[in-house]
Design a protein around this motif. Sequence first.
Motif, PDB file in Angstrom:
ATOM      1  N   THR A   1      25.716  49.496   0.609  1.00  9.89           N
ATOM      2  CA  THR A   1      25.711  50.615  -0.339  1.00  9.89           C
ATOM      3  C   THR A   1      24.824  50.302  -1.531  1.00  9.89           C
ATOM      4  O   THR A   1      24.019  51.132  -1.978  1.00  9.89           O
ATOM      5  CB  THR A   1      27.136  50.924  -0.817  1.00  9.89           C
ATOM      6  N   SER A   2      24.947  49.094  -2.051  1.00  4.86           N
ATOM      7  CA  SER A   2      24.116  48.676  -3.182  1.00  4.86           C
ATOM      8  C   SER A   2      22.640  48.694  -2.807  1.00  4.86           C
ATOM      9  O   SER A   2      21.790  49.197  -3.562  1.00  4.86           O
ATOM     10  CB  SER A   2      24.527  47.263  -3.628  1.00  4.86           C
TER      11      SER A   2
ATOM     12  N   GLU B   1      29.883  47.224   0.804  1.00 10.75           N
ATOM     13  CA  GLU B   1      29.440  47.159  -0.592  1.00 10.75           C
ATOM     14  C   GLU B   1      27.993  46.689  -0.685  1.00 10.75           C
ATOM     15  O   GLU B   1      27.203  47.213  -1.473  1.00 10.75           O
ATOM     16  CB  GLU B   1      30.352  46.234  -1.395  1.00 10.75           C
TER      17      GLU B   1
ATOM     18  N   GLN C   1      35.679  46.063  -7.055  1.00 14.95           N
ATOM     19  CA  GLN C   1      36.326  47.081  -6.231  1.00 14.95           C
ATOM     20  C   GLN C   1      37.745  46.657  -5.915  1.00 14.95           C
ATOM     21  O   GLN C   1      38.040  45.487  -5.823  1.00 14.95           O
ATOM     22  CB  GLN C   1      35.546  47.231  -4.918  1.00 14.95           C
TER      23      GLN C   1
ATOM     24  N   ARG D   1      24.899  41.546  -5.214  1.00  9.43           N
ATOM     25  CA  ARG D   1      25.442  42.782  -4.624  1.00  9.43           C
ATOM     26  C   ARG D   1      26.935  42.654  -4.290  1.00  9.43           C
ATOM     27  O   ARG D   1      27.661  43.631  -4.341  1.00  9.43           O
ATOM     28  CB  ARG D   1      24.648  43.156  -3.367  1.00  9.43           C
ATOM     29  N   ILE D   2      27.367  41.479  -3.894  1.00  6.29           N
ATOM     30  CA  ILE D   2      28.787  41.215  -3.636  1.00  6.29           C
ATOM     31  C   ILE D   2      29.130  39.861  -4.221  1.00  6.29           C
ATOM     32  O   ILE D   2      28.245  39.031  -4.450  1.00  6.29           O
ATOM     33  CB  ILE D   2      29.120  41.234  -2.128  1.00  6.29           C
TER      34      ILE D   2
ATOM     35  N   ILE E   1      32.972  54.917  -2.390  1.00  9.82           N
ATOM     36  CA  ILE E   1      32.973  53.612  -1.735  1.00  9.82           C
ATOM     37  C   ILE E   1      34.410  53.120  -1.518  1.00  9.82           C
ATOM     38  O   ILE E   1      34.723  52.445  -0.534  1.00  9.82           O
ATOM     39  CB  ILE E   1      32.156  52.577  -2.554  1.00  9.82           C
ATOM     40  N   TYR E   2      35.307  53.488  -2.435  1.00  4.77           N
ATOM     41  CA  TYR E   2      36.715  53.116  -2.286  1.00  4.77           C
ATOM     42  C   TYR E   2      37.338  53.853  -1.100  1.00  4.77           C
ATOM     43  O   TYR E   2      38.027  53.254  -0.264  1.00  4.77           O
ATOM     44  CB  TYR E   2      37.484  53.448  -3.563  1.00  4.77           C
TER      45      TYR E   2
ATOM     46  N   CYS F   1      34.410  45.341   4.248  1.00 10.25           N
ATOM     47  CA  CYS F   1      34.186  45.866   2.900  1.00 10.25           C
ATOM     48  C   CYS F   1      33.023  45.171   2.208  1.00 10.25           C
ATOM     49  O   CYS F   1      32.296  45.785   1.424  1.00 10.25           O
ATOM     50  CB  CYS F   1      35.461  45.747   2.070  1.00 10.25           C
TER      51      CYS F   1
END
Length: 623
Positions: free
Chosen positions: A511-512, A508, A622, A537-538, A474-475, A504
């Motif tokens: 992705t979660s 994120e 992150q 999630r964020i 993810i990075y 981003c």
Amino acid sequence: MKTRKQMKRLGRMSLKKHYVIFVAACLIAAFLASEFTSSLNFSTVQNYETTYDQVQSDLNGDSTYSIKTGVDSIGWGDVIRIIVEDNMQAGKEMSQEIRQNAIEDSENGNPMFGRTRGVLSNIVNQVSSGSIIVTAAAAIGSITGSDNLGILILIIIGALGLFIFWFLIQNTFPVVIRRVFLEGMIYDRVTTQRFVFLLRVKKWLKASWIMFVKYVYYSLWCLTLVGIVVKHYSYFLVPYIVAENPDMTAREAITLSRKMMKGHKWQCFVFELSFLGWEVLGALTLGIFNILYTNPYQVASFTRYYAELRAEAIEKGIPGSELLYDTYLYEKAESYVIAAKYPDVIKVIEEPEDTVEKLTGWRGFLARNFGVLLLRREQERAYERHQADYVRVHSMIDDVQREAYPVRLYPIPEEERRKLVQSLNYMRHYSIWSLITVFLSMSVFGWLWEVGMHLVAYGEFVNRGALHGPWLPIYGTGAVLILTVLNRFRRNPALEFGATIVVCGFLEYMTSLVMEIATGGTKWWDYSGYFLNLNGRICAEGLLVFGIGGLAIVYVIAPVIDDLVNRFNERKVMVICTVLMVAFLADAVYSQIHPNTGKGVTDIEEARGPDPAHQVSGKQIQA
């Protein structure tokens, strides 16, 4: 000398050309309480003041009034008041109860405003409850051995901090905005960089000192009834004079203002009075009209007034007027003068089109829109060198075209604009091998970051992430998206920062969501309890770090990695990148069937522990 009507008309013309930056300058001054503070009176704040006796009786259990029911009405101001009354323990208890009530309210309210976990939540709790003040006072008291002395030192430090802020910011900002308005008189472009003009010429402290001396002089004259009015107009031009030449002494600036205003005080008073109707209209709109029009209009008009008095002073040869030497604020430089100072910029602008072949087709599409060069042939390398030259001189093209103030012609040399950023050539194009290197490097960095954070927090090594190898994709994915998708935003760091947060944050969140759905509800991170989170999630502080990290990647890290890649033999780089990517993809495929789970990775609830405010989340922020 022009009439008031003419100067106002010229002021309106300047305001029309630079409306946004002029309004912003005056609005910032109002927020800083430097000038125009009455314009913000429309934002009334409801008064919830609670008396010391009420708070004391509540803490002693003798009152039906409770801090919980008055959580919105009691804050750090009340805590400070109790501490000053020499009751440190009562202040500490009150702070703790405010903090606990705020946390309980956040748990029962909107989960987006969680206040139980994360750095940002802790900061919000510390500030809103006043515990940061209590902690500081207690720390100083423990060092000095006396709570009273600790409180006194804290008050002195606070007063000193307020004075420094006033001296460097509030006291000096009138000079800053006058410079912006002066440059806006004849030039079509005034950028936000001009707000740091005093820093570029290394004269901010000197300007602050001049304005401080002027303030002291005027304060002393205010002890006399006549001085209140007379000296207001005698010193009226000091901010304009300093904005033109901040390299004067305080005596020179004040004396010159006094001489230039001799015989013009009544004229200036009448000029100010002519704006009375606009002020009344501003009052009727609760200050909104003043913010949107009257304030910048008035400053723009008085900037023209200063220009007229300056011309008169130079014509009459008033002593000290020779220090007003910034000619190019009032007239544009001749072409030959520009050519002598900006030869490198002119060379890039006038470079014939046929000397640098433009990339066309799919290569040109990728280069222009995504900053990607799949191949590095001689044509691509020539194109890259031309782009580097363009970036180096880009900020000065407006100077050469006489649309912006020519900074190289100012008598005091300005600092070179963004030296480090320009030397790294942040507008470069990346080959596919450089992007792969960036992806792998940032993925490994992310793994090291999260493993290290978990090791510090819990004292145990845990292989973080859903994959088994030493990487968190993810990075790396975020880094590559920032470099490619946001390629067109690189020229503007502020837009780059905002766009990075959006991209981003989306990455994120998705992705979660996808990982949770694909694995039947398994979570690898959960930001529930963080201040400003979205479904866990964020969260705000994670996105803030994303934005800062994105700027570091675009302007420093990625250019450095690309330079290193270009130093090595291209074939060797291709082999190494291919081997590593095959290993990564093999791990990704295997982890789809057997994902990395277990203690310290997916045990979200257990990781929170009994005291969530001091625990590390299942997935670290992150970077």
